[in-house]
Motif scaffolding. Structure first.
Motif, PDB file in Angstrom:
ATOM      1  N   LYS A   1      35.057  28.360 -28.115  1.00  0.00           N
ATOM      2  CA  LYS A   1      34.678  27.121 -27.438  1.00  0.00           C
ATOM      3  C   LYS A   1      33.313  26.618 -27.900  1.00  0.00           C
ATOM      4  N   GLN A   2      32.362  27.541 -28.023  1.00  0.00           N
ATOM      5  CA  GLN A   2      31.003  27.135 -28.362  1.00  0.00           C
ATOM      6  C   GLN A   2      30.929  26.521 -29.759  1.00  0.00           C
ATOM      7  N   ALA A   3      31.725  27.037 -30.687  1.00  0.00           N
ATOM      8  CA  ALA A   3      31.751  26.481 -32.044  1.00  0.00           C
ATOM      9  C   ALA A   3      32.249  25.045 -32.026  1.00  0.00           C
ATOM     10  N   GLU A   4      33.220  24.750 -31.147  1.00  0.00           N
ATOM     11  CA  GLU A   4      33.735  23.389 -31.041  1.00  0.00           C
ATOM     12  C   GLU A   4      32.702  22.462 -30.424  1.00  0.00           C
ATOM     13  N   VAL A   5      31.982  22.937 -29.417  1.00  0.00           N
ATOM     14  CA  VAL A   5      30.917  22.124 -28.818  1.00  0.00           C
ATOM     15  C   VAL A   5      29.865  21.797 -29.872  1.00  0.00           C
ATOM     16  N   THR A   6      29.503  22.788 -30.672  1.00  0.00           N
ATOM     17  CA  THR A   6      28.523  22.580 -31.740  1.00  0.00           C
ATOM     18  C   THR A   6      29.025  21.560 -32.748  1.00  0.00           C
ATOM     19  N   ARG A   7      30.307  21.664 -33.113  1.00  0.00           N
ATOM     20  CA  ARG A   7      30.893  20.712 -34.069  1.00  0.00           C
ATOM     21  C   ARG A   7      30.827  19.287 -33.540  1.00  0.00           C
ATOM     22  N   LEU A   8      31.174  19.116 -32.254  1.00  0.00           N
ATOM     23  CA  LEU A   8      31.168  17.775 -31.670  1.00  0.00           C
ATOM     24  C   LEU A   8      29.757  17.214 -31.605  1.00  0.00           C
ATOM     25  N   MET A   9      28.786  18.044 -31.257  1.00  0.00           N
ATOM     26  CA  MET A   9      27.401  17.592 -31.208  1.00  0.00           C
ATOM     27  C   MET A   9      26.922  17.161 -32.599  1.00  0.00           C
ATOM     28  N   GLU A  10      27.403  17.830 -33.630  1.00  0.00           N
ATOM     29  CA  GLU A  10      27.054  17.446 -35.002  1.00  0.00           C
ATOM     30  C   GLU A  10      27.657  16.084 -35.350  1.00  0.00           C
ATOM     31  N   CYS A  11      28.847  15.808 -34.824  1.00  0.00           N
ATOM     32  CA  CYS A  11      29.459  14.481 -35.024  1.00  0.00           C
ATOM     33  C   CYS A  11      28.579  13.397 -34.405  1.00  0.00           C
ATOM     34  N   PHE A  12      28.113  13.648 -33.184  1.00  0.00           N
ATOM     35  CA  PHE A  12      27.240  12.685 -32.518  1.00  0.00           C
ATOM     36  C   PHE A  12      25.956  12.472 -33.312  1.00  0.00           C
ATOM     37  N   GLU A  13      25.409  13.561 -33.817  1.00  0.00           N
ATOM     38  CA  GLU A  13      24.174  13.474 -34.587  1.00  0.00           C
ATOM     39  C   GLU A  13      24.357  12.607 -35.831  1.00  0.00           C
ATOM     40  N   MET A  14      25.516  12.722 -36.464  1.00  0.00           N
ATOM     41  CA  MET A  14      25.810  11.923 -37.651  1.00  0.00           C
ATOM     42  C   MET A  14      25.877  10.441 -37.323  1.00  0.00           C
TER      43      MET A  14
ATOM     44  N   LYS B   1      17.339   6.042 -27.234  1.00  0.00           N
ATOM     45  CA  LYS B   1      17.128   6.752 -25.977  1.00  0.00           C
ATOM     46  C   LYS B   1      18.428   6.843 -25.186  1.00  0.00           C
ATOM     47  N   TYR B   2      19.187   5.741 -25.165  1.00  0.00           N
ATOM     48  CA  TYR B   2      20.473   5.738 -24.457  1.00  0.00           C
ATOM     49  C   TYR B   2      21.419   6.757 -25.082  1.00  0.00           C
ATOM     50  N   PHE B   3      21.546   6.717 -26.406  1.00  0.00           N
ATOM     51  CA  PHE B   3      22.445   7.615 -27.122  1.00  0.00           C
ATOM     52  C   PHE B   3      22.085   9.067 -26.816  1.00  0.00           C
ATOM     53  N   SER B   4      20.823   9.380 -26.899  1.00  0.00           N
ATOM     54  CA  SER B   4      20.360  10.747 -26.683  1.00  0.00           C
ATOM     55  C   SER B   4      20.638  11.226 -25.263  1.00  0.00           C
ATOM     56  N   SER B   5      20.428  10.343 -24.279  1.00  0.00           N
ATOM     57  CA  SER B   5      20.609  10.747 -22.885  1.00  0.00           C
ATOM     58  C   SER B   5      22.080  11.011 -22.562  1.00  0.00           C
ATOM     59  N   VAL B   6      22.993  10.180 -23.085  1.00  0.00           N
ATOM     60  CA  VAL B   6      24.415  10.374 -22.806  1.00  0.00           C
ATOM     61  C   VAL B   6      24.932  11.626 -23.518  1.00  0.00           C
ATOM     62  N   VAL B   7      24.520  11.819 -24.769  1.00  0.00           N
ATOM     63  CA  VAL B   7      24.933  13.011 -25.514  1.00  0.00           C
ATOM     64  C   VAL B   7      24.436  14.266 -24.800  1.00  0.00           C
ATOM     65  N   SER B   8      23.226  14.228 -24.277  1.00  0.00           N
ATOM     66  CA  SER B   8      22.667  15.365 -23.554  1.00  0.00           C
ATOM     67  C   SER B   8      23.483  15.673 -22.303  1.00  0.00           C
ATOM     68  N   GLU B   9      23.882  14.615 -21.587  1.00  0.00           N
ATOM     69  CA  GLU B   9      24.679  14.788 -20.374  1.00  0.00           C
ATOM     70  C   GLU B   9      26.044  15.375 -20.710  1.00  0.00           C
ATOM     71  N   LEU B  10      26.678  14.848 -21.749  1.00  0.00           N
ATOM     72  CA  LEU B  10      27.987  15.346 -22.156  1.00  0.00           C
ATOM     73  C   LEU B  10      27.894  16.784 -22.658  1.00  0.00           C
ATOM     74  N   ASN B  11      26.842  17.083 -23.396  1.00  0.00           N
ATOM     75  CA  ASN B  11      26.638  18.428 -23.923  1.00  0.00           C
ATOM     76  C   ASN B  11      26.506  19.444 -22.790  1.00  0.00           C
ATOM     77  N   GLU B  12      25.835  19.043 -21.726  1.00  0.00           N
ATOM     78  CA  GLU B  12      25.660  19.925 -20.573  1.00  0.00           C
ATOM     79  C   GLU B  12      27.012  20.280 -19.956  1.00  0.00           C
TER      80      GLU B  12
ATOM     81  N   TYR C   1      38.506   9.157 -35.609  1.00  0.00           N
ATOM     82  CA  TYR C   1      37.701   9.413 -36.806  1.00  0.00           C
ATOM     83  C   TYR C   1      36.254   9.719 -36.455  1.00  0.00           C
ATOM     84  N   THR C   2      35.728   9.039 -35.448  1.00  0.00           N
ATOM     85  CA  THR C   2      34.342   9.260 -35.047  1.00  0.00           C
ATOM     86  C   THR C   2      34.108  10.701 -34.593  1.00  0.00           C
ATOM     87  N   LEU C   3      35.024  11.208 -33.780  1.00  0.00           N
ATOM     88  CA  LEU C   3      34.851  12.522 -33.173  1.00  0.00           C
ATOM     89  C   LEU C   3      35.537  13.644 -33.945  1.00  0.00           C
TER      90      LEU C   3
END
Length: 250
Positions: free
Chosen positions: A39-52, A72-83, A163-165
């Motif tokens: 599971k954690q590897a998939e979370v990491t992969r998705l976060m890398e997609c967001f970073e791209m 700032k908006y992008f970072s805050s939503v990604v942080s919430e989803l990552n949590e 394609y995005t995710l």
């Protein structure tokens, strides 16, 4: 339903508010994440997609009614989803996931984010021009068919978000024939082109055909946990009259 029952055991209804595709996509993905081995590897992969996509997202011009600071908006939503995804990866119950998804403060914010990611893909890739009417520019198209919270997703938006995710998607479309006397089930499979050299969209009119299934991925591939043993996307939605629900395979 008789046709679908040969391959699926049940389906979950989603709210009919125009965001059904994004809502079903999000919840189904989180359910699949719960069942993954790594599971954690998939979370990491998705976060890398967001970073791209951070740079693409930030460089576009956005209406100030959405946010004054895109980064700032992008970072805050990604942080919430990552949590939330990390809670799932750590081992949450299905009831916790269900109740969390019912919280509109969370799901509404993430669904809006998924729409903005979809728009980013459409506005920054030439491929989507073929889907836009000639008398409409890309901003007008996105404003009407993506940004609007009651705008239902078509294959264009589905392809863009997939394609995005980097998340494979299967959509079973139930429709009637041109004569209106025969019910058809058409299958749409979306795979990321960089993973499977098979183009962006595969459509088979024969429900029983398996011609859309990709070759089995090698062990350790990024998409391995998102595909079944026969190479079909685990994330499967049911589309009827433009509305999306979640399908569960046998």
């Amino acid at each position: 339903m008789k046709i679908l029952s040969k391959h699926y055991v049940l389906f979950r209804r989603t709210r009919q508010d125009g965001s059904c595709f994004y809502r079903a996509f999000l919840f189904s993905y989180m359910e699949i994440l719960r069942q993954m081995q790594d599971k954690q590897a998939e979370v990491t992969r998705l976060m890398e997609c967001f970073e791209m996509y951070t740079d693409r997202f930030s460089r576009l011009k956005w209406d100030e009614a959405y946010f004054l600071n895109p980064e700032k908006y992008f970072s805050s939503v990604v942080s919430e989803l990552n949590e939330v995804l990390n809670v799932i990866a750590a081992g949450c119950t299905s009831e916790w996931l269900y109740q969390r998804s019912l919280q509109e403060s969370f799901s509404g914010r993430i669904i809006s984010f998924l729409r903005l990611l979809t728009e980013t893909e459409i506005r920054t890739e030439e491929f989507y021009k073929q889907s836009i009417p000639k008398n409409v520019n890309v901003l007008q198209f996105c404003w009407k068919t993506v940004q609007s919270l009651d705008a239902e997703a078509t294959t264009t938006q589905m392809r863009a978000l997939t394609y995005t995710l980097g998340i494979p998607l299967r959509v079973e479309v139930v429709d009637k024939s041109s004569t209106g006397q025969v019910v058809l089930v058409k299958r749409l499979d979306f795979f990321h082109q960089s993973d499977l050299n098979k183009g962006p969209l595969h459509l088979t009119r024969s429900y029983l055909s398996s011609s859309t299934a990709p070759k089995l991925l090698e062990e350790g591939s990024n998409d391995a946990d998102l595909l079944s043993s026969d190479g079909a996307p685990l994330l499967t939605l049911l589309c009827r009259r433009g509305h999306c629900d979640i399908l569960y395979r046998k």
